[in-house]
Design a protein around this motif. Structure first.
Motif, PDB file in Angstrom:
ATOM      1  N   PHE A  46       3.872   8.489  -6.823  1.00  0.00           N
ATOM      2  CA  PHE A  46       4.685   7.904  -5.766  1.00  0.00           C
ATOM      3  C   PHE A  46       3.957   6.936  -4.865  1.00  0.00           C
ATOM      4  CE2 PHE A  46       7.071  11.930  -6.480  1.00  0.00           C
ATOM      5  CZ  PHE A  46       8.160  11.311  -7.047  1.00  0.00           C
ATOM      6  N   GLY A  84       1.393   4.262  -5.636  1.00  0.00           N
ATOM      7  CA  GLY A  84       0.463   3.428  -6.386  1.00  0.00           C
ATOM      8  C   GLY A  84      -0.183   2.433  -5.453  1.00  0.00           C
ATOM      9  N   SER A  85      -0.745   1.384  -6.036  1.00  0.00           N
ATOM     10  CA  SER A  85      -1.389   0.372  -5.193  1.00  0.00           C
ATOM     11  C   SER A  85      -0.307  -0.283  -4.354  1.00  0.00           C
ATOM     12  CB  SER A  85      -2.050  -0.666  -6.080  1.00  0.00           C
ATOM     13  OG  SER A  85      -1.069  -1.309  -6.849  1.00  0.00           O
ATOM     14  N   GLN A  86      -0.538  -0.220  -3.058  1.00  0.00           N
ATOM     15  CA  GLN A  86       0.443  -0.849  -2.169  1.00  0.00           C
ATOM     16  C   GLN A  86      -0.115  -2.168  -1.699  1.00  0.00           C
ATOM     17  OE1 GLN A  86       3.552  -0.466  -0.080  1.00  0.00           O
ATOM     18  NE2 GLN A  86       3.908  -0.060  -2.212  1.00  0.00           N
ATOM     19  N   LEU A  87       0.755  -3.170  -1.656  1.00  0.00           N
ATOM     20  CA  LEU A  87       0.310  -4.498  -1.221  1.00  0.00           C
ATOM     21  C   LEU A  87      -0.022  -4.454   0.265  1.00  0.00           C
ATOM     22  CD1 LEU A  87       0.370  -7.322  -2.760  1.00  0.00           C
ATOM     23  CD2 LEU A  87       2.100  -7.879  -1.094  1.00  0.00           C
TER      24      LEU A  87
END
Lengths: 309, 585
Positions: free
Chosen positions: B580, B582-585
């Protein structure tokens, strides 16, 4: 062709050394007697009529904004905005930070309802239906309007689930319908070829540009009557930005797009109409060519050529 | 001054400043190095304390099951003791102890004591043989030592009653045939027949508890039916008479079944009677033990390392999977382990949804204001309330009010014996759920508020309602944070003892709260709990010396269980997080 000449003009305007005389090169077809004194009038809080170009009168409208006011608590953010958004066209809103572009955009799908201190006056109509009528179902209204935000905001779920989210919350269960909408929306957003093999992967693993196109796919999956883009490229690198701009070009015609941008070139390249806003007022609104090449007001020209703001 | 010289001058000043940096001009505190040492030192101290705790528990807990050698000592006073060394100690003997010794020895002892400044070493031997000596342990000081040997054939016998027995085998009788004399022969006979004897005992026990229990249950059920009919229709009514006949009939058939079982048991007892092992203790007294009552026996001084490990593992297995015996100081802790895990899981199942719902309302729906702040402060303070207070509340509210009413309504036939109106698994879990509620609410609220605004807005813009947004976006995203709350609650709940003593943990529970009888889970039953078991072993045991190592071993097990529960929860959380967030910008 038009876009090219527009860009050229813009380049000339913005790259020209600050001290040279701009009036000599950009022909002014100004008829507005207020030209040059608009900001002064705004500063003194005098009422003035925004310069709306005649070309808009011949357009079919999707969204009408009529004398729309908005307050955040005591401070007034929008002053009697009247603006008509044409169907099937891209309309860009430009203006310095804090001029109310995003506020106006967020008023269209009533996102400002989420802020307690907001008060409004005036009316907006989406295809004739009053948006702010008492008893208007906000949820149903939002389903008719797609929105893409400044920062890509994919949901913490798979790519597939992200795209069909608007259908899911509508209770659509038919797998064929969902798969069809997912594919057509992703194709529409130019993302299908990149993600078709990993639709069940988490959307959060996509790159920033892909995430933003996914958000566009999500916004168009419910076939919205108008698509709101709130600075859709401000968090993206130039290549991703280019792809989004191409996408906007492709969506034009099928969708009516209202977008906010800080990037003048972007407005010039992608939009059909441009609205210039300043301190909560609509200043000038007309076909993008006219706004960029022969604005009616000196203030618009100054802003576009980068002399302030 | 022209602009160029100004620039030059300022550059020079900068250079001068930088040159000065070679010397120390900033104060030590401004550099912050002492603070690095201070903070690092604090952390190091914390780590050392935790490691120390773990090491102590490991050091004391792990060797509990190790079969050490048996020493046989004879003292100058003429006593002979055989046993395992349980403790070593240095002390200053009192003068009258020395005076009591025979003259010649006393002089020697005085001399050796004088050499060591009046100090003497002494060992505590676990001598067992409680029925002969009336004690489990004997202190033997070095100065009173006459002779020390390690007899080859001395056996350590663990049995069902009276603790261990240390002695040399003299004879063994199996079904009437007696083998006598040579220890090796007797031992071989023992090894050959012990398992069968134990098996017979197991069968007998099974009959006594399970089968006879079943018969009793049937009679009890019929009796309850009669009582219910009596409550509904009154004594001597027509249905009552029918139920009465039914009860008589069933009691009659149960009586027959009971007699049959009794005969079976008697036969087994008779079969076991002929199998005995006779041992001679170190001081020459002989004792005869029934084979079936010997849990384990081994010749401690003849074991190879592998055999020792075998004994260790067999004891460990008994500890983990068997029921306790000898007032909990011997045998296993399985019921306590089971009770701990079951109670903690039920608590988690109760507290997590409840806490999450409360946190959702606080964070998502309630309008921020004085009331919400007050509620939040109250919840945080709830975490600081002494746990025994929750125990008192649980007893007063759950057991005596809720439970009593449940009994009135549903189990009136059993009254005055309480069913839910006393401590039990259900009330213990509920009490602990209440206790750990703030531990769940606080991290959940934090997780909810950490869900980015942009995600909520994105969902609203798609036309989702508030609940749809919460259910589909906010909760999944906040799930790892909610899991953190659950982990903390598990750790807190599994280790709590004080409130449990009031609401259902008992020293010895005859039945597990989960069994094969409908409805399988019996939330009204009392249960055993490792934490309470430790307390009981350490402070309530008759044979506290023998219980001491068990205290550490049980502590070790409790720590292990809490760690295992936590590792499980952390693993799940890591999986959820990958999914839920992952890599968040």
């Amino acid at each position: 062709m038009i876009a090219q000449s527009r860009a050229l003009a813009l380049e000339r305007a913005t790259l020209a050394p600050g001290h040279s005389e701009p009036h000599a090169r950009v022909p002014m077809t100004t008829a507005n007697p207020l030209s040059g004194r608009v900001f002064e009038a705004i500063g003194r809080n005098q009422p003035f009529t925004p310069e709306t170009h005649a070309a808009l009168a011949s357009e079919e409208l999707v969204l009408e904004i009529e004398r729309f006011d908005l307050w955040y608590g005591k401070s007034r953010a929008l002053h009697a905005i009247s603006m008509a958004v044409p169907r099937g066209k891209v309309t860009a809103m430009i203006g310095p930070s804090g001029c109310g572009k995003s506020t106006l955009l967020r008023s269209v799908n009533r996102m400002n309802d989420l802020i307690d201190s907001v008060r409004i006056a005036g009316e907006m109509r989406l295809n004739g239906d009053p948006i702010y009528a008492p008893g208007q179902d906000v949820i149903e209204l939002r389903k008719r309007i797609g929105m893409v935000f400044q920062k890509p905001n994919p949901f913490p779920m798979s790519i597939f689930e992200n795209v069909i989210y608007p259908l899911r919350i509508d209770g659509e269960r038919d797998k064929h319908v969902l798969a069809g909408v997912c594919e057509s929306s992703l194709r529409g957003a130019g993302l299908w070829d990149e993600v078709k093999d990993r639709l069940n992967d988490s959307a959060l693993r996509l790159s920033g540009g892909q995430q933003q196109r996914l958000c566009i796919a999500r916004a168009i999956s419910a076939e919205p009557e108008v698509l709101l883009l709130d600075e859709p490229c401000s968090a993206l690198d130039p290549i991703a930005t280019g792809r989004i701009e191409d996408l906007i070009e492709e969506l034009k015609g099928n969708y009516s797009i209202l977008m906010v941008t800080h990037n003048m070139q972007q407005a010039a390249r992608t939009s059909d109409y441009t609205a210039f806003m300043y301190l909560g007022r609509l200043v000038e609104y007309g076909p993008t060519d006219d706004i960029f090449l022969q604005p009616h007001l000196k203030e618009t020209e100054d802003y576009i050529s980068g002399r302030f703001g | 001054m022209s602009p160029t010289t100004t620039t030059e001058a300022s550059a020079e000043r900068k250079l001068a400043r930088r040159r000065g940096a070679g010397q120390r001009r900033t104060s030590l505190f401004a550099h912050g190095e002492p603070l690095v040492w201070l903070t690092g030192g604090a952390l190091a101290l914390a780590v050392v304390m935790i490691l120390g705790l773990l090491l102590l528990v490991l050091r004391q807990g792990l060797p509990t099951f190790w079969p050490s050698e048996v020493v046989q000592v004879s003292t100058v006073a003429g006593g002979v003791h055989a046993g395992e060394v349980a403790d070593v100690d240095v002390y200053r003997p009192e003068a009258h102890v020395l005076d009591a010794l025979p003259e010649a020895v006393a002089a020697r002892a005085r001399a050796s004591l004088a050499e060591r400044d009046g100090l003497s070493e002494r060992r505590m031997l676990r001598t067992g043989n409680y029925e002969l000596t009336g004690t489990h342990y004997t202190w033997v000081s070095d100065f009173e030592l006459a002779e020390e040997t390690r007899p080859e054939w001395i056996l350590v016998v663990e049995r069902l009653e009276n603790g261990r027995f240390y002695g040399t085998p003299r004879s063994i009788a199996v079904q009437g045939t007696t083998t006598e004399g040579d220890a090796q022969l007797v031992w071989d006979q023992f090894e050959r027949h012990h398992d069968a004897a134990r098996e017979r005992w197991q069968v007998k026990r099974e009959l006594e508890t399970v089968e006879i229990g079943e018969v009793n249950r049937l009679i009890e059920a019929a009796r309850l039916e009669l009582r219910e009919v009596e409550l509904a229709h009154g004594v001597d009514s027509e249905p009552w008479r029918a139920a009465q006949r039914e009860l008589e009939q069933r009691t009659h058939s149960a009586e027959a079944e009971f007699q049959r079982l009794r005969r079976e048991i008697d036969a087994l007892t008779e079969a076991g009677r002929g199998s005995t092992l006779t041992l001679v203790s170190a001081d020459g007294a002989s004792t005869t033990l029934a084979l079936e009552e010997i849990v384990r026996a081994y010749p401690a001084n003849r074991l190879s390392t592998a055999e020792r490990i075998g004994v260790y593992l067999s004891r460990l297995a008994e500890f983990l999977f068997d029921e306790p015996r000898e007032a909990n100081s011997e045998g296993g802790v399985f019921p306590a382990m089971f009770g701990t895990v079951l109670m903690t899981l039920i608590m988690a199942v109760l507290v997590v949804p409840f806490g999450v719902l409360a946190a959702l309302y606080l964070r998502e729906y309630a309008k921020p204001g004085a009331v919400v702040s007050a509620v939040r402060i109250a919840i945080n303070n709830l975490a600081g309330v002494p746990s025994i207070v929750f125990g008192v509340f649980g007893l007063g509210f759950f057991c005596y009010i809720v439970g009593a009413n449940v009994d009135e309504l549903l189990f009136s036939a059993k009254l005055p014996t309480p069913t839910y109106g006393k401590g039990g698994l259900m009330w213990a879990s509920l009490t602990l759920a209440l206790l750990t509620l703030p531990v769940v609410i606080v991290p959940t609220e934090e997780a909810l508020s950490a869900v980015p605004r942009s995600m909520r807005e994105g969902s609203f813009a798609c036309g989702a309602t508030k609940w749809q947004t919460i259910w589909r976006i906010v909760l999944p995203r906040a799930l790892p944070g909610i899991m953190t709350g659950m982990i903390l609650a598990l750790a807190r709940g599994a280790g709590e003892v004080a409130p449990l003593m009031l609401v259902g943990a008992v020293k010895l529970a005859p039945e597990l709260p989960l069994d094969t009888h409908w409805p399988f889970l019996h939330p009204e039953r009392s249960f055993m709990h490792l934490g309470f078991h430790i307390y009981d072993l350490g402070f309530q045991s008759q044979n506290s010396e023998a219980a001491k190592p068990m205290v550490y071993t049980t502590t070790l097990l409790l720590i292990g269980i809490v760690v295992a529960l936590n590792v499980l929860a952390i693993w799940i959380r890591a999986r959820l997080r990958r999914r839920f967030q992952g890599s968040q910008l």
